[in-house]
Write a protein that holds these residues in place. Structure first.
Motif, PDB file in Angstrom:
ATOM      1  N   PHE A 179       5.384 -52.658 -14.871  1.00  0.00           N
ATOM      2  CA  PHE A 179       4.913 -51.636 -14.252  1.00  0.00           C
ATOM      3  C   PHE A 179       3.923 -52.163 -12.749  1.00  0.00           C
ATOM      4  N   GLN A 180       4.084 -51.276 -11.792  1.00  0.00           N
ATOM      5  CA  GLN A 180       3.381 -51.578 -10.534  1.00  0.00           C
ATOM      6  C   GLN A 180       2.053 -50.820 -10.764  1.00  0.00           C
ATOM      7  N   ILE A 181       0.928 -51.593 -10.801  1.00  0.00           N
ATOM      8  CA  ILE A 181      -0.229 -51.161 -11.029  1.00  0.00           C
ATOM      9  C   ILE A 181      -1.306 -51.670  -9.877  1.00  0.00           C
ATOM     10  N   GLN A 182      -1.655 -50.994  -9.009  1.00  0.00           N
ATOM     11  CA  GLN A 182      -2.514 -51.432  -8.087  1.00  0.00           C
ATOM     12  C   GLN A 182      -3.777 -50.535  -7.479  1.00  0.00           C
TER      13      GLN A 182
ATOM     14  N   ILE B  81       3.953 -42.710 -19.022  1.00  0.00           N
ATOM     15  CA  ILE B  81       4.202 -43.090 -17.396  1.00  0.00           C
ATOM     16  C   ILE B  81       5.515 -42.994 -17.268  1.00  0.00           C
ATOM     17  N   LEU B  82       6.439 -43.794 -18.042  1.00  0.00           N
ATOM     18  CA  LEU B  82       8.083 -43.543 -17.848  1.00  0.00           C
ATOM     19  C   LEU B  82       8.453 -42.155 -17.739  1.00  0.00           C
ATOM     20  N   ASP B  83       7.993 -41.205 -19.033  1.00  0.00           N
ATOM     21  CA  ASP B  83       8.484 -39.915 -18.993  1.00  0.00           C
ATOM     22  C   ASP B  83       8.195 -39.241 -17.824  1.00  0.00           C
ATOM     23  N   GLU B  84       6.988 -39.405 -17.115  1.00  0.00           N
ATOM     24  CA  GLU B  84       6.222 -38.933 -15.963  1.00  0.00           C
ATOM     25  C   GLU B  84       7.058 -38.952 -14.920  1.00  0.00           C
ATOM     26  N   HIS B  85       7.684 -40.103 -14.934  1.00  0.00           N
ATOM     27  CA  HIS B  85       8.555 -40.412 -13.683  1.00  0.00           C
ATOM     28  C   HIS B  85      10.075 -40.265 -14.008  1.00  0.00           C
ATOM     29  N   ASP B  86      10.321 -39.555 -15.231  1.00  0.00           N
ATOM     30  CA  ASP B  86      11.448 -39.219 -15.543  1.00  0.00           C
ATOM     31  C   ASP B  86      12.704 -40.123 -15.829  1.00  0.00           C
ATOM     32  N   LEU B  87      12.252 -41.355 -16.345  1.00  0.00           N
ATOM     33  CA  LEU B  87      13.059 -42.390 -16.675  1.00  0.00           C
ATOM     34  C   LEU B  87      13.543 -42.296 -18.179  1.00  0.00           C
ATOM     35  N   LEU B  88      12.674 -41.508 -19.000  1.00  0.00           N
ATOM     36  CA  LEU B  88      13.289 -41.220 -20.265  1.00  0.00           C
ATOM     37  C   LEU B  88      13.962 -39.892 -20.321  1.00  0.00           C
TER      38      LEU B  88
ATOM     39  N   PRO C  87       6.347 -47.080 -12.660  1.00  0.00           N
ATOM     40  CA  PRO C  87       7.207 -48.154 -13.207  1.00  0.00           C
ATOM     41  C   PRO C  87       7.724 -48.995 -11.835  1.00  0.00           C
ATOM     42  N   GLY C  88       8.140 -50.251 -12.029  1.00  0.00           N
ATOM     43  CA  GLY C  88       8.712 -51.071 -11.136  1.00  0.00           C
ATOM     44  C   GLY C  88      10.208 -50.541 -10.452  1.00  0.00           C
ATOM     45  N   SER C  89      10.574 -51.111  -9.545  1.00  0.00           N
ATOM     46  CA  SER C  89      11.849 -50.707  -9.052  1.00  0.00           C
ATOM     47  C   SER C  89      13.002 -51.084  -9.899  1.00  0.00           C
TER      48      SER C  89
END
Length: 136
Positions: free
Chosen positions: A86-89, A122-129, A75-77
């Motif tokens: 999302f930051q995808i690179q 992806i958001l859940d993996e980064h604990d945002l949800l 996820p972006g900042s």
């Protein structure tokens, strides 16, 4: 020399892939050059058919294992309202064409747009949800 078709040389002024430097190096470094235009098209088509978060994670692992390419999706900042948040690179590395570094993240974005459940994972993996349901 390599026993597989390798990516053709890019115009020197348009790309920073350092293909020629790799051709003089070790065999392990040549793995990225296996991603010729035909294989790149197959990879992009495969990315766009990904339907689950598990398939996306498997793709990340296979890119790293087979080509030595690191794909980062996070996820972006700021606030993530769309897949553009999302930051995808692909991390830069010798032999990885500038066009490929742009095409693969674009294909991942299209995949996420078609399958919002992957974006939520992806958001859940980064604990945002995960924080929504908790009271801290």
């Amino acid at each position: 020399m390599a026993d597989f078709k390798i990516r053709k040389e890019c115009p020197p002024q348009l790309c920073d892939c350092e293909r020629e430097r790799l051709l003089g190096g070790e065999q392990a470094e040549l793995a990225i050059l296996r991603l010729n235009l035909t294989e790149e098209k197959r990879l992009l088509a495969h990315i766009e058919t990904i339907a689950t978060y598990e398939q996306l994670k498997k793709l990340e692992k296979n890119l790293q294992k087979n080509l030595g390419v690191v794909l980062r999706i996070a996820p972006g900042s700021g606030e993530v309202r769309t897949v553009r948040g999302f930051q995808i690179q692909l991390l830069e590395q010798p032999g990885l064409c500038r066009k490929t570094r742009a095409a693969i993240p674009a294909a991942v974005r299209r995949c996420l747009a078609r399958h919002p459940e992957i974006a939520f994972a992806i958001l859940d993996e980064h604990d945002l949800l995960g924080r929504i349901g908790r009271s801290d």
